[in-house]
Design an enzyme around this catalytic site. Structure first.
Site, PDB file in Angstrom:
ATOM      1  N   LYS A 167       0.826  -1.208   0.000  1.00  0.00           N
ATOM      2  CA  LYS A 167       0.000   0.000   0.000  1.00  0.00           C
ATOM      3  C   LYS A 167       0.871   1.274   0.000  1.00  0.00           C
ATOM      4  O   LYS A 167       2.074   1.209   0.270  1.00  0.00           O
ATOM      5  CB  LYS A 167      -0.939  -0.031   1.210  1.00  0.00           C
ATOM      6  N   TYR A 191     -12.493  -1.621  -3.724  1.00  0.00           N
ATOM      7  CA  TYR A 191     -13.016  -1.752  -2.361  1.00  0.00           C
ATOM      8  C   TYR A 191     -14.539  -1.593  -2.306  1.00  0.00           C
ATOM      9  O   TYR A 191     -15.089  -1.227  -1.265  1.00  0.00           O
ATOM     10  CB  TYR A 191     -12.342  -0.739  -1.430  1.00  0.00           C
ATOM     11  N   ASN A 246      -2.046   0.055   6.958  1.00  0.00           N
ATOM     12  CA  ASN A 246      -1.542  -1.230   7.464  1.00  0.00           C
ATOM     13  C   ASN A 246      -0.635  -1.959   6.467  1.00  0.00           C
ATOM     14  O   ASN A 246      -0.494  -3.177   6.541  1.00  0.00           O
ATOM     15  CB  ASN A 246      -2.717  -2.104   7.935  1.00  0.00           C
ATOM     16  N   HIS A 281      -2.205  -5.387   1.390  1.00  0.00           N
ATOM     17  CA  HIS A 281      -3.511  -6.001   1.135  1.00  0.00           C
ATOM     18  C   HIS A 281      -3.287  -7.455   0.729  1.00  0.00           C
ATOM     19  O   HIS A 281      -2.312  -7.771   0.064  1.00  0.00           O
ATOM     20  CB  HIS A 281      -4.231  -5.276  -0.010  1.00  0.00           C
ATOM     21  N   GLU A 298      -9.469 -10.399  -8.039  1.00  0.00           N
ATOM     22  CA  GLU A 298      -8.518  -9.313  -7.777  1.00  0.00           C
ATOM     23  C   GLU A 298      -7.281  -9.419  -8.664  1.00  0.00           C
ATOM     24  O   GLU A 298      -6.752  -8.399  -9.124  1.00  0.00           O
ATOM     25  CB  GLU A 298      -8.129  -9.309  -6.293  1.00  0.00           C
TER      26      GLU A 298
HETATM   27  P1  GDP Z   1      -8.177  -6.824   5.386  1.00  0.00           P
HETATM   28  O1  GDP Z   1      -8.838  -7.916   4.569  1.00  0.00           O
HETATM   29  O2  GDP Z   1      -7.385  -7.350   6.543  1.00  0.00           O
HETATM   30  O3  GDP Z   1      -7.373  -5.839   4.522  1.00  0.00           O
HETATM   31  O4  GDP Z   1      -9.343  -5.968   6.075  1.00  0.00           O
HETATM   32  P2  GDP Z   1     -10.766  -5.455   5.543  1.00  0.00           P
HETATM   33  O5  GDP Z   1     -11.161  -6.121   4.256  1.00  0.00           O
HETATM   34  O6  GDP Z   1     -11.708  -5.541   6.697  1.00  0.00           O
HETATM   35  O7  GDP Z   1     -10.542  -3.894   5.271  1.00  0.00           O
HETATM   36  C1  GDP Z   1      -9.926  -3.432   4.081  1.00  0.00           C
HETATM   37  C2  GDP Z   1      -8.976  -2.300   4.443  1.00  0.00           C
HETATM   38  O8  GDP Z   1      -9.743  -1.209   4.949  1.00  0.00           O
HETATM   39  C3  GDP Z   1      -7.988  -2.611   5.565  1.00  0.00           C
HETATM   40  O9  GDP Z   1      -6.856  -3.328   5.117  1.00  0.00           O
HETATM   41  C4  GDP Z   1      -7.656  -1.241   6.072  1.00  0.00           C
HETATM   42  O10 GDP Z   1      -6.716  -0.552   5.230  1.00  0.00           O
HETATM   43  C5  GDP Z   1      -8.997  -0.536   5.977  1.00  0.00           C
HETATM   44  N1  GDP Z   1      -9.783  -0.643   7.235  1.00  0.00           N
HETATM   45  C6  GDP Z   1     -10.346  -1.759   7.767  1.00  0.00           C
HETATM   46  N2  GDP Z   1     -11.002  -1.496   8.910  1.00  0.00           N
HETATM   47  C7  GDP Z   1     -10.857  -0.149   9.093  1.00  0.00           C
HETATM   48  C8  GDP Z   1     -11.325   0.750  10.098  1.00  0.00           C
HETATM   49  O11 GDP Z   1     -12.002   0.373  11.067  1.00  0.00           O
HETATM   50  N3  GDP Z   1     -10.971   2.074   9.946  1.00  0.00           N
HETATM   51  C9  GDP Z   1     -10.236   2.524   8.887  1.00  0.00           C
HETATM   52  N4  GDP Z   1      -9.934   3.835   8.814  1.00  0.00           N
HETATM   53  N5  GDP Z   1      -9.781   1.696   7.925  1.00  0.00           N
HETATM   54  C10 GDP Z   1     -10.082   0.381   8.027  1.00  0.00           C
END
Ligand code: GDP
Length: 145
Positions: free
Chosen positions: A17, A57, A120, A123, A134
């Site tokens: 990222k 997303y 973080n 991805h 994807e």
């Molecule tokens: P992943 O599969 O571990 O990447 O997590 P998710 O699919 O739940 O979320 C996609 C991405 O959205 C994450 O990798 C983070 O960059 C972001 N994200 C997830 N949860 C949060 C949140 O509670 N707050 C914010 N600001 N970003 C989030």
């Protein structure tokens, strides 16, 4: 599965990222990927348009963090890669660690390089079906070596 039979290799999509690219962690993250038995089948650096980030997303469109996530993901270049290994989807998610770096196991990519639940570092696809979609989002069949 027969014990003598190797698990069939499968593919997943990884993204380094914008936070991790900007901080100069691409090489370290690619090194961890290679050291953990993944073959890199395709890799490129790109900068996502707002339309691309929103589409990528789309599943999170109703979440409160969607606009912020799209802004972050379009804030600078990313490195996208197709990884291949046995059990690649789960193996890459294990290596990345939990979504929130504060909760990620020590030694994982997100524990080492993530700075917040949003920023973080990486991805990874969350299922083989999403991995196929994807990979196709970024690469054509001819790109996969
Ligand atoms: P992943 O599969 O571990 O990447 O997590 P998710 O699919 O739940 O979320 C996609 C991405 O959205 C994450 O990798 C983070 O960059 C972001 N994200 C997830 N949860 C949060 C949140 O509670 N707050 C914010 N600001 N970003 C989030």
């Amino acid at each position: 599965m027969n014990q003598n039979e190797a698990a069939a290799p499968c593919r997943t999509l990884a993204i380094v990222k914008p936070d991790a690219v900007a901080a100069g962690h691409t090489g370290a993250i690619v090194g961890m990927i290679e050291q953990n038995g993944f073959a890199i089948r395709a890799m490129s650096m790109t900068r996502l348009s707002v339309a691309q980030a929103r589409a990528f997303y789309a599943v999170h469109a109703e979440r409160p963090f969607y606009d912020s996530l799209v802004e972050f993901m379009t804030s600078g270049p990313v490195v996208v890669a197709t990884l291949e290994r046995d059990d690649a989807v789960a193996a890459w998610r294990r290596l990345m660690g939990a979504t929130n770096p504060a909760e990620a196991e020590a030694g994982t990519v997100r524990a080492r390089f993530g700075s917040s639940i949003e920023r973080n570092s990486t991805h990874g696809s969350d299922s083989p079906e999403n991995a196929a979609a994807e990979v196709g989002f970024f690469f054509s069949a001819a790109d996969l070596l």
